[in-house]
Design a protein around this motif. Sequence first.
Motif, mmCIF file in Angstrom:
data_model
loop_
_atom_site.group_PDB
_atom_site.id
_atom_site.type_symbol
_atom_site.label_atom_id
_atom_site.label_comp_id
_atom_site.label_asym_id
_atom_site.label_seq_id
_atom_site.Cartn_x
_atom_site.Cartn_y
_atom_site.Cartn_z
ATOM 1 N N VAL A 8 -4.258 5.008 5.577
ATOM 2 C CA VAL A 8 -5.600 4.429 5.713
ATOM 3 C C VAL A 8 -5.632 3.043 5.075
ATOM 4 O O VAL A 8 -6.152 2.080 5.644
ATOM 5 C CB VAL A 8 -6.659 5.364 5.077
ATOM 6 C CG1 VAL A 8 -8.036 4.723 5.079
ATOM 7 C CG2 VAL A 8 -6.677 6.703 5.781
ATOM 8 N N LEU A 9 -5.035 2.934 3.894
ATOM 9 C CA LEU A 9 -5.005 1.652 3.209
ATOM 10 C C LEU A 9 -4.164 0.648 3.983
ATOM 11 O O LEU A 9 -4.529 -0.521 4.094
ATOM 12 C CB LEU A 9 -4.461 1.841 1.787
ATOM 13 C CG LEU A 9 -4.504 0.622 0.888
ATOM 14 C CD1 LEU A 9 -5.931 0.103 0.748
ATOM 15 C CD2 LEU A 9 -3.934 0.953 -0.484
ATOM 16 N N ALA A 10 -3.037 1.096 4.538
ATOM 17 C CA ALA A 10 -2.192 0.205 5.330
ATOM 18 C C ALA A 10 -2.936 -0.276 6.572
ATOM 19 O O ALA A 10 -2.831 -1.441 6.966
ATOM 20 C CB ALA A 10 -0.900 0.913 5.730
ATOM 21 N N PRO B 4 0.808 -1.217 0.000
ATOM 22 C CA PRO B 4 0.000 0.000 0.000
ATOM 23 C C PRO B 4 0.846 1.274 0.000
ATOM 24 O O PRO B 4 0.315 2.371 -0.167
ATOM 25 C CB PRO B 4 -0.833 -0.116 1.268
ATOM 26 C CG PRO B 4 -0.063 -1.013 2.148
ATOM 27 C CD PRO B 4 0.667 -1.960 1.251
ATOM 28 N N GLY B 5 2.144 1.167 0.195
ATOM 29 C CA GLY B 5 3.015 2.346 0.160
ATOM 30 C C GLY B 5 2.776 3.246 1.364
ATOM 31 O O GLY B 5 2.641 2.786 2.483
ATOM 32 N N GLY C 45 -4.123 -4.303 7.457
ATOM 33 C CA GLY C 45 -3.704 -5.002 8.670
ATOM 34 C C GLY C 45 -4.852 -5.610 9.453
ATOM 35 O O GLY C 45 -4.645 -6.501 10.273
ATOM 36 N N HIS C 46 -6.076 -5.132 9.263
ATOM 37 C CA HIS C 46 -7.237 -5.636 9.996
ATOM 38 C C HIS C 46 -8.263 -6.198 9.017
ATOM 39 O O HIS C 46 -8.840 -5.451 8.232
ATOM 40 C CB HIS C 46 -7.878 -4.505 10.821
ATOM 41 C CG HIS C 46 -6.920 -3.884 11.789
ATOM 42 N ND1 HIS C 46 -6.436 -4.550 12.869
ATOM 43 C CD2 HIS C 46 -6.342 -2.654 11.808
ATOM 44 C CE1 HIS C 46 -5.613 -3.760 13.535
ATOM 45 N NE2 HIS C 46 -5.524 -2.594 12.897
ATOM 46 N N PRO C 47 -8.506 -7.481 9.094
ATOM 47 C CA PRO C 47 -9.487 -8.055 8.154
ATOM 48 C C PRO C 47 -10.900 -7.568 8.474
ATOM 49 O O PRO C 47 -11.193 -7.134 9.583
ATOM 50 C CB PRO C 47 -9.360 -9.565 8.395
ATOM 51 C CG PRO C 47 -8.763 -9.696 9.758
ATOM 52 C CD PRO C 47 -7.928 -8.471 9.985
#
Length: 192
Positions: free
Chosen positions: A169-171, A164-165, A175-177
């Motif tokens: 927010v994307l990272a 996600p770089g 990390g949380h399904p």
Amino acid sequence: MGLISDVLAFLFGGSRNALRETAEIFRENAENGAERGLVLRQQAMVQFGDEFKALHKGAFDRVMDGLNRLPRPAMALGTLGLFVAAMVDPVWFAARMQGIALVPEPLWWLLGVIVSFYFGARHQAKVQDLQREITATMSRTPQVVENLQTLKALRSDVVGVADPGTNAVLAEKAGHPDANPALEDWRRKRVA
């Protein structure tokens, strides 16, 4: 008792069965119908067998029979081969179709006549429509090549391509399904 036996003898007695004979006027006797059907099928099979007996066929006749069976499967398999070639190597296929586009029209007419004669009920209009369709397809070849190059540029087999770089927010989401109520319910029941 005598009267009943006389009536029954009249209906069913002797070598005749009046009730059966009367019923057969309105409905076919199934056993006799089956026998007639069997004889008919046997005669048909004998006739079909006679048609396919090899009556001293020579090598030439056998070779010609084999050649007469080749064109339809060859054309069908050749057409399927063209579809495969178009998908495997579009540029190679396009080069071959450019060669077909250079075939003079009288030769297309001659091919159409030969194919029409061999297969029957084929018309020259179909051949001319096919030529127009091939030309239209060839005009789309550059766009197809460009699309393939774009798709190749999008494909990546490098590890970490889905990273996600710096997008926090994307990272965080990665990390949380997502919540799965059915899975959570199953886990609770399994622990209990």
